[in-house]
Design a protein around this motif. Structure first.
Motif, PDB file in Angstrom:
ATOM      1  N   CYS A 157       2.074  13.420  -2.005  1.00  0.00           N
ATOM      2  CA  CYS A 157       1.193  12.991  -3.091  1.00  0.00           C
ATOM      3  C   CYS A 157      -0.081  12.364  -2.535  1.00  0.00           C
ATOM      4  CB  CYS A 157       1.907  12.013  -4.022  1.00  0.00           C
ATOM      5  SG  CYS A 157       0.872  11.548  -5.423  1.00  0.00           S
ATOM      6  N   ALA A 158      -1.114  13.184  -2.404  1.00  0.00           N
ATOM      7  CA  ALA A 158      -2.368  12.734  -1.804  1.00  0.00           C
ATOM      8  C   ALA A 158      -2.985  11.580  -2.592  1.00  0.00           C
ATOM      9  CB  ALA A 158      -3.341  13.903  -1.706  1.00  0.00           C
ATOM     10  N   ALA A 159      -2.909  11.660  -3.911  1.00  0.00           N
ATOM     11  CA  ALA A 159      -3.525  10.628  -4.743  1.00  0.00           C
ATOM     12  C   ALA A 159      -2.912   9.259  -4.447  1.00  0.00           C
ATOM     13  CB  ALA A 159      -3.361  10.977  -6.215  1.00  0.00           C
ATOM     14  N   ALA A 160      -1.591   9.218  -4.331  1.00  0.00           N
ATOM     15  CA  ALA A 160      -0.907   7.949  -4.072  1.00  0.00           C
ATOM     16  C   ALA A 160      -1.275   7.407  -2.695  1.00  0.00           C
ATOM     17  CB  ALA A 160       0.600   8.137  -4.177  1.00  0.00           C
ATOM     18  N   LEU A 161      -1.381   8.290  -1.720  1.00  0.00           N
ATOM     19  CA  LEU A 161      -1.716   7.863  -0.361  1.00  0.00           C
ATOM     20  C   LEU A 161      -3.150   7.327  -0.302  1.00  0.00           C
ATOM     21  CD1 LEU A 161      -0.029  10.788   1.575  1.00  0.00           C
ATOM     22  CD2 LEU A 161       0.665   8.375   1.620  1.00  0.00           C
ATOM     23  N   LEU A 162      -4.046   8.020  -0.992  1.00  0.00           N
ATOM     24  CA  LEU A 162      -5.438   7.566  -1.007  1.00  0.00           C
ATOM     25  C   LEU A 162      -5.549   6.204  -1.688  1.00  0.00           C
ATOM     26  CD1 LEU A 162      -7.218  10.954  -1.784  1.00  0.00           C
ATOM     27  CD2 LEU A 162      -7.328   9.639   0.365  1.00  0.00           C
ATOM     28  N   LEU A 163      -4.786   6.029  -2.761  1.00  0.00           N
ATOM     29  CA  LEU A 163      -4.781   4.739  -3.458  1.00  0.00           C
ATOM     30  C   LEU A 163      -4.354   3.630  -2.490  1.00  0.00           C
ATOM     31  CD1 LEU A 163      -5.115   3.503  -6.327  1.00  0.00           C
ATOM     32  CD2 LEU A 163      -2.633   3.737  -6.584  1.00  0.00           C
ATOM     33  N   GLY A 164      -3.277   3.897  -1.743  1.00  0.00           N
ATOM     34  CA  GLY A 164      -2.813   2.927  -0.754  1.00  0.00           C
ATOM     35  C   GLY A 164      -3.872   2.666   0.305  1.00  0.00           C
ATOM     36  N   GLY A 165      -4.560   3.719   0.717  1.00  0.00           N
ATOM     37  CA  GLY A 165      -5.610   3.576   1.727  1.00  0.00           C
ATOM     38  C   GLY A 165      -6.737   2.686   1.242  1.00  0.00           C
ATOM     39  N   VAL A 166      -7.118   2.890  -0.025  1.00  0.00           N
ATOM     40  CA  VAL A 166      -8.188   2.056  -0.591  1.00  0.00           C
ATOM     41  C   VAL A 166      -7.750   0.596  -0.608  1.00  0.00           C
ATOM     42  CG1 VAL A 166      -9.455   1.538  -2.728  1.00  0.00           C
ATOM     43  CG2 VAL A 166      -9.243   3.904  -1.941  1.00  0.00           C
ATOM     44  N   TYR A 167      -6.482   0.369  -0.986  1.00  0.00           N
ATOM     45  CA  TYR A 167      -5.972  -1.004  -1.004  1.00  0.00           C
ATOM     46  C   TYR A 167      -6.068  -1.636   0.383  1.00  0.00           C
ATOM     47  CZ  TYR A 167      -2.674  -4.902  -1.348  1.00  0.00           C
ATOM     48  OH  TYR A 167      -2.106  -6.146  -1.289  1.00  0.00           O
ATOM     49  N   LEU A 168      -5.675  -0.899   1.410  1.00  0.00           N
ATOM     50  CA  LEU A 168      -5.718  -1.438   2.776  1.00  0.00           C
ATOM     51  C   LEU A 168      -7.150  -1.728   3.213  1.00  0.00           C
ATOM     52  CD1 LEU A 168      -3.041   0.619   4.758  1.00  0.00           C
ATOM     53  CD2 LEU A 168      -2.859  -1.677   3.784  1.00  0.00           C
ATOM     54  N   LEU A 169      -8.084  -0.874   2.790  1.00  0.00           N
ATOM     55  CA  LEU A 169      -9.494  -1.099   3.136  1.00  0.00           C
ATOM     56  C   LEU A 169     -10.022  -2.349   2.439  1.00  0.00           C
ATOM     57  CD1 LEU A 169     -11.023   2.498   3.031  1.00  0.00           C
ATOM     58  CD2 LEU A 169     -10.874   1.002   5.032  1.00  0.00           C
ATOM     59  N   VAL A 170      -9.705  -2.460   1.139  1.00  0.00           N
ATOM     60  CA  VAL A 170     -10.175  -3.611   0.369  1.00  0.00           C
ATOM     61  C   VAL A 170      -9.602  -4.908   0.939  1.00  0.00           C
ATOM     62  CG1 VAL A 170     -10.056  -4.746  -1.894  1.00  0.00           C
ATOM     63  CG2 VAL A 170     -10.594  -2.309  -1.744  1.00  0.00           C
TER      64      VAL A 170
ATOM     65  N   PHE B  35      -1.925   5.587   7.469  1.00  0.00           N
ATOM     66  CA  PHE B  35      -0.909   4.567   7.722  1.00  0.00           C
ATOM     67  C   PHE B  35      -0.369   4.518   9.150  1.00  0.00           C
ATOM     68  CE2 PHE B  35      -0.820   5.202   3.153  1.00  0.00           C
ATOM     69  CZ  PHE B  35      -0.784   3.897   2.691  1.00  0.00           C
ATOM     70  N   MET B  36      -0.368   5.653   9.838  1.00  0.00           N
ATOM     71  CA  MET B  36       0.269   5.660  11.167  1.00  0.00           C
ATOM     72  C   MET B  36      -0.758   5.553  12.289  1.00  0.00           C
ATOM     73  SD  MET B  36       3.441   6.755   9.969  1.00  0.00           S
ATOM     74  CE  MET B  36       4.348   8.113  10.646  1.00  0.00           C
ATOM     75  N   ALA B  37      -1.862   6.266  12.146  1.00  0.00           N
ATOM     76  CA  ALA B  37      -2.866   6.231  13.209  1.00  0.00           C
ATOM     77  C   ALA B  37      -3.625   4.908  13.197  1.00  0.00           C
ATOM     78  CB  ALA B  37      -3.834   7.398  13.055  1.00  0.00           C
ATOM     79  N   THR B  38      -3.467   4.109  12.125  1.00  0.00           N
ATOM     80  CA  THR B  38      -4.152   2.826  12.052  1.00  0.00           C
ATOM     81  C   THR B  38      -3.253   1.685  12.512  1.00  0.00           C
ATOM     82  OG1 THR B  38      -3.452   2.706   9.762  1.00  0.00           O
ATOM     83  CG2 THR B  38      -5.699   3.468  10.168  1.00  0.00           C
TER      84      THR B  38
ATOM     85  N   ALA C 196       0.818  -1.216   0.000  1.00  0.00           N
ATOM     86  CA  ALA C 196       0.000   0.000   0.000  1.00  0.00           C
ATOM     87  C   ALA C 196       0.854   1.270   0.000  1.00  0.00           C
ATOM     88  CB  ALA C 196      -0.939  -0.007   1.205  1.00  0.00           C
ATOM     89  N   LEU C 197       2.081   1.161   0.474  1.00  0.00           N
ATOM     90  CA  LEU C 197       2.958   2.338   0.521  1.00  0.00           C
ATOM     91  C   LEU C 197       3.760   2.524  -0.771  1.00  0.00           C
ATOM     92  CD1 LEU C 197       4.274   2.113   4.193  1.00  0.00           C
ATOM     93  CD2 LEU C 197       2.945   3.993   3.223  1.00  0.00           C
ATOM     94  N   LEU C 198       3.695   1.525  -1.658  1.00  0.00           N
ATOM     95  CA  LEU C 198       4.467   1.612  -2.905  1.00  0.00           C
ATOM     96  C   LEU C 198       4.114   2.834  -3.760  1.00  0.00           C
ATOM     97  CD1 LEU C 198       5.010  -2.040  -4.209  1.00  0.00           C
ATOM     98  CD2 LEU C 198       6.660  -0.443  -3.216  1.00  0.00           C
ATOM     99  N   PRO C 199       2.803   3.122  -3.981  1.00  0.00           N
ATOM    100  CA  PRO C 199       2.482   4.304  -4.800  1.00  0.00           C
ATOM    101  C   PRO C 199       3.097   5.578  -4.228  1.00  0.00           C
ATOM    102  CG  PRO C 199       0.508   2.998  -4.408  1.00  0.00           C
ATOM    103  CD  PRO C 199       1.599   2.383  -3.582  1.00  0.00           C
TER     104      PRO C 199
END
Lengths: 308, 443
Positions: free
Chosen positions: A180-193, A239-242, A29-32
């Protein structure tokens, strides 16, 4: 047909999800964000990432060796700490500082408290706060190499002129992985999925920052959006608060954690002397976590009350 | 009735044998019948070595109120009465019968005369029927209550354990036996509300239970509901099922009857129905034979006391050496040291699991992810219980409510660190009980 059979207590099957797999998912998830950092801030950011990850993994192995504990590098948790820490550092940081930060994260925050699962506060966040206080370089964020540097500054520190598109793409000053907000959000979606995290902490955290900023900026939605897209909020909230170890496990506990962190972020951003307060906010809530957990313990079925 | 369902886990279903009607296996050479196939006092043997018995002959009488009689499952000769080591570590006598291969039924067997509450209760007692969902609680004891207290009879058709389909077969093939039992209970026990709780993944069985509902309702004087529930383990846990079907919470340390309910497994009902019709007590059991090492999985009707190895042999044998062989499903089943272990009254499945099926991740430190406490149906905090148990902190264990644990195993199933959570809960419950006993002794 009377060979030796294995005797064990049930259950005899498992969901198949392991700690290692969860940590691997966080790395994926942190790759992007890592890739975006490399594009925005140049290849030196990858050097920072490599050195920090290697240092964290190395210190974990070394510490386990000295403490005569099994070497747990295979669980990938040290790699996650290293990557998270690196993404929270500016690309132009001296490499020796990365190594000192890694030492602090892995040995002081994690190892001395008993290793994986026993640290009261998040190693990456705490190391970042330590470095922020110890090294002046951290307060002077690096600027993107791919845009005209004169027009960019850390939006929260200087001016509020950075456009929303630039914020989304991360074309402004800051740490390697936080812009890069877009990359972080992408990673977040991956973690949720992948069900590694739930929505509670990010939504409570980011949502409340949006609301408070919206009010403070005179009901300006663009400014409120800029507030949630800038600084370390997204990487912190997603990523950190979770982080399992240092945040509550129940849904309500997570919401309280998110609300508390956003409130402190808001106070520091608007009234504090630091331009950015996400790290401090999460660190503070880490310390409150055991209390939040005991306040929000689920009710036990069949013990008092007629409802579950 | 609006309430949220209890938590649980999605286990793999693996109901490979659901469409396979039960096949009766040939008479085994010998049967070993332990005197304890139920909760409560072991039964007392009434036969001696050398006695000739037939199918259905009483070989042991109930050893107390909470106990059940046991009957011969084959015709032949009693050759031995030996000690048998139960899976809980205690030793009980076991009657060994060498079969004559004829399976001749005992000629004294005749349908019981049932015309009142007492005669029905007596019949259930004599049938030797115990809770066939797995617990093995003597069924007559459940009904030995002031009948006015029974508001709901909850029929447990959930069958939430992976692999196991023997209850599904009961629901498909033994509707008539179930009906006989239900009508008798309605008539003589005054049961007014019947609720069937069944998981949504059993489409054919749901249809069959709807048919049963229509037939029973046609006999008048009762309500009948078929409640289709999500296929979430442990749907068939007694307290879970009662909550999901009638919305009542059975308090910790209390019985379903304390909230006006009695829960009975569908196969238990069918066994009672069969006894009422024929007088043949519980001497055989339909078991699901499955697992990655079984050549031809299926449902087999097996005389009680038959060695597992003979049943596996009947199913084409084992294709590879199993890692574990268990009684029951993989979530709560009990491992056996070798396949000479006999089929018991309350055995609903025997599984020969391969290494691949029983693969567990490495045990690593707890990362406090909260999966255990978020999946616990009863809202317990297994990781916190484990920490309290490590310190032998009985005050904390009591506060954490470990005595509420039904040992379903969801916590261990989901734990990414593969911590022994439910296993520790079991130990903690024993520790707490011992501590309480000590305190009581002092007081």
């Amino acid at each position: 047909m009377n060979t030796q059979l294995k005797l064990s207590v049930s259950p005899h099957i498992h969901s198949g999800r392991s700690t290692r797999r969860i940590m691997l998912d966080v790395l994926i998830a942190l790759l992007p964000a890592t890739a975006a950092g490399a594009v925005i801030f140049g290849l030196r950011s990858l050097l920072v990432v490599a050195v920090t990850v290697a240092a964290c993994v190395g210190f974990e192995a070394l510490f386990s060796l000295i403490a005569k504990k099994p070497i747990p590098v295979g669980d990938l948790s040290a790699a996650v700490t290293g990557l998270l820490l690196a993404l929270n550092l500016p690309a132009n940081i001296p490499l020796w500082q990365c190594v000192v930060g890694s030492l602090f994260a892995i040995v002081v925050v994690k190892g001395l408290f008993g290793g994986l699962g026993a640290n009261p506060v998040n190693p990456a966040i705490t190391a970042r706060v330590f470095m922020l206080v110890a090294f002046a370089t951290l307060t002077k964020a690096a600027f993107p190499t791919i845009v005209d540097t004169a027009s960019s500054a850390t939006p929260l520190a200087a001016e509020k002129a950075t456009s929303l598109t630039d914020l989304l793409l991360g074309l402004h000053g800051g740490a390697i992985g936080e812009t890069c907000a877009a990359a972080l959000l992408l990673g977040g979606v991956y973690l949720l999925v992948r069900r590694v995290i739930t929505w509670h902490v990010p939504v409570a955290f980011i949502g409340t920052v949006f609301l408070t900023s919206f009010i403070m900026e005179g009901m300006d939605a663009t400014a409120a959006l800029a507030a949630i897209l800038s600084g370390g909020l997204l990487i912190g909230a997603i990523f950190m608060a979770t982080d399992y170890v240092t945040s509550p496990a129940t849904p309500w506990g997570k919401i309280i954690f998110g609300l508390g962190a956003s409130l402190i972020t808001f106070l520091i951003r608007y009234f504090g002397s630091y331009p950015e307060g996400v790290s401090f906010a999460i660190l503070f809530m880490n310390i409150l976590t055991p209390y939040i957990s005991s306040w929000t313990r689920r009710r036990i079925f069949g013990m008092g009350g007629s409802k579950a | 009735m609006a309430f949220s369902l209890l938590h649980g886990v999605h286990v793999p279903h693996r109901k490979n044998t659901r469409d396979m009607a039960a096949v009766r296996m040939d008479a085994p050479k010998t049967v070993v019948i332990p005197m304890s196939m139920h909760i409560g006092a072991p039964a007392k043997p009434v036969v001696k070595v050398g006695d000739t018995v037939k199918v259905g002959t009483l070989i042991a009488e109930a050893g107390g109120f909470v106990s059940a009689p046991i009957h011969a499952s084959v015709s032949g000769k009693v050759t031995k009465i030996t000690d048998y080591l139960l899976s809980n570590g205690t030793t009980v006598p076991a009657v060994v019968i060498e079969s004559d291969g004829e399976m001749t039924p005992d000629e004294t067997i005749a349908p019981p005369v049932v015309d009142s509450r007492d005669t029905l209760l007596e019949a259930i007692k004599r049938s030797g029927v115990v809770g066939l969902g797995g617990a093995g609680f003597p069924t007559h004891v459940k009904f030995s209550v002031d009948l006015g207290r029974i508001e709901y009879l909850v029929v447990n058709c959930a069958e939430c354990e992976p692999y196991v389909t023997s209850d599904t077969r009961t629901m498909l093939d033994r509707v008539d036996d179930m009906k006989t039992a239900l009508v008798a209970m309605k008539t003589h026990f005054g049961i007014r509300n019947i609720v069937v709780g069944i998981e949504s993944n059993k489409k054919a069985a749901i249809k069959s239970m709807m048919g049963l509902m229509n037939e029973v309702v046609a006999t008048g004087e009762c309500t009948f509901t078929v409640k289709v529930l999500p296929s979430v383990y442990p749907q068939g846990g007694e307290k879970v099922l009662i909550y999901h079907t009638v919305g009542r919470v059975v308090p910790v340390g209390k019985l379903p009857i304390d909230v006006g309910c009695i829960a009975v497994n569908c196969t238990t009902l069918a066994a009672i129905g069969a006894y009422l019709k024929t007088g043949m007590p519980l001497v055989e059991k339909c078991v699901t034979v499955d697992g990655g090492c079984v050549k031809e999985p299926g449902n087999v009707i097996v005389p009680v006391g038959t060695a597992m190895s003979e049943v596996f042999e009947f199913c084409g044998g084992l294709t590879e050496a199993p890692d574990k062989v268990i009684y029951g499903g993989p979530m709560m089943g009990i491992t056996v040291p070798d396949t000479s272990a006999p089929i018991l009254k309350n055995t609903n499945a025997i599984l020969a699991l391969s290494k691949k099926e029983t693969k567990l991740p490495k045990t690593t430190p707890c990362i406090r992810c909260g999966r255990c406490l978020n999946t616990c149906p009863f809202g317990l905090s297994p990781a916190a219980i484990a920490r309290a148990y490590d310190k032998r902190d009985t005050v904390a264990l009591d506060k954490l409510g470990v005595q509420a644990c039904m040992e379903c195993g969801c916590c261990s199933f989901v734990c990414p660190a593969n911590r022994p959570l439910v296993q520790t809960n079991k130990l903690a419950k024993v520790l707490l009980k011992e501590e309480k006993a000590k305190e009581d002794a002092k007081a």
